[in-house]
Design a protein around this motif. Structure first.
Motif, PDB file in Angstrom:
ATOM      1  N   ARG A 279      54.795  52.753  50.137  1.00 28.31           N
ATOM      2  CA  ARG A 279      56.017  52.506  49.497  1.00 28.31           C
ATOM      3  C   ARG A 279      57.086  53.445  50.217  1.00 28.31           C
ATOM      4  O   ARG A 279      58.366  53.039  49.757  1.00 28.31           O
ATOM      5  CB  ARG A 279      55.901  53.071  48.009  1.00 28.31           C
ATOM      6  N   SER A 280      56.713  54.261  51.255  1.00 29.95           N
ATOM      7  CA  SER A 280      57.642  55.188  51.857  1.00 29.95           C
ATOM      8  C   SER A 280      58.862  54.406  52.692  1.00 29.95           C
ATOM      9  O   SER A 280      58.478  53.264  53.207  1.00 29.95           O
ATOM     10  CB  SER A 280      56.821  56.231  52.752  1.00 29.95           C
ATOM     11  N   ARG A 281      59.949  54.628  52.622  1.00 32.52           N
ATOM     12  CA  ARG A 281      60.831  53.881  53.519  1.00 32.52           C
ATOM     13  C   ARG A 281      60.731  54.270  54.825  1.00 32.52           C
ATOM     14  O   ARG A 281      60.885  53.328  55.718  1.00 32.52           O
ATOM     15  CB  ARG A 281      62.428  54.645  53.042  1.00 32.52           C
ATOM     16  N   VAL A 282      60.012  55.520  55.281  1.00 29.04           N
ATOM     17  CA  VAL A 282      59.656  55.731  56.642  1.00 29.04           C
ATOM     18  C   VAL A 282      58.608  54.850  57.128  1.00 29.04           C
ATOM     19  O   VAL A 282      58.737  54.387  58.156  1.00 29.04           O
ATOM     20  CB  VAL A 282      59.372  57.256  56.699  1.00 29.04           C
ATOM     21  N   VAL A 283      57.590  54.751  56.256  1.00 27.61           N
ATOM     22  CA  VAL A 283      56.576  53.869  56.638  1.00 27.61           C
ATOM     23  C   VAL A 283      56.956  52.286  56.688  1.00 27.61           C
ATOM     24  O   VAL A 283      56.726  51.927  57.687  1.00 27.61           O
ATOM     25  CB  VAL A 283      55.323  53.915  55.364  1.00 27.61           C
ATOM     26  N   GLN A 284      57.993  51.914  55.840  1.00 25.81           N
ATOM     27  CA  GLN A 284      58.530  50.470  55.821  1.00 25.81           C
ATOM     28  C   GLN A 284      59.427  50.092  57.294  1.00 25.81           C
ATOM     29  O   GLN A 284      59.120  49.297  57.894  1.00 25.81           O
ATOM     30  CB  GLN A 284      59.291  50.212  54.731  1.00 25.81           C
ATOM     31  N   LEU A 285      59.879  51.353  57.658  1.00 26.88           N
ATOM     32  CA  LEU A 285      60.468  50.899  58.850  1.00 26.88           C
ATOM     33  C   LEU A 285      59.851  51.419  60.267  1.00 26.88           C
ATOM     34  O   LEU A 285      59.831  50.601  61.048  1.00 26.88           O
ATOM     35  CB  LEU A 285      61.663  52.305  59.017  1.00 26.88           C
TER      36      LEU A 285
END
Length: 129
Positions: free
Chosen positions: A47-53
């Protein structure tokens, strides 16, 4: 003899990002988080924005470099301008990407040590040399 980079040498505060993410994902990361405090968990979740990016493996590598990261993600606009220029982007497009004026981009690219690509419409001063 060390291998020459295909892009300008990153400033010290950007190097940990390059090592963990590579050039393209570092540029995307700085575009998304530059100038703010970004929390990078030791065990990033999907769910992390960093992981999504950048994806889970690269987010984990970034977390491993956490001790070398500044609290606030650097903007590194001058370096990014030089990188985009080395990739062939026109000055106006670089300015739009970075949210600065074309005058600022031209000033940054005139600094010593910035390799400039020749303008495609510029005739050579000394042809054949």
């Amino acid at each position: 003899m060390p291998e020459e980079l295909a892009y300008p040498k990153p400033p010290a505060q950007v190097e940990p990002y390059i090592e963990a993410l590579g050039l393209e994902d570092t540029l995307r990361f700085l575009d998304a988080f530059g100038g703010v405090e970004a929390y990078i968990a030791n065990q990033p979740s999907a769910r992390s924005r960093v992981v999504q990016l950048v994806g889970l493996p690269k987010a984990k590598m970034l977390a491993e470099n956490g001790s070398r990261l500044q609290r606030r993600v650097p903007l590194a606009k001058e370096w990014r301008a030089a990188v985009y220029h080395s990739q062939g982007l026109p000055t106006v497009e670089i300015a739009l990407k970075l949210g600065v004026t074309d005058v600022s981009v031209r000033r940054w690219l005139k600094k010593p040590g910035v390799r400039r690509k020749p303008e495609p419409n510029q005739l050579p001063l000394f042809p054949g040399v």
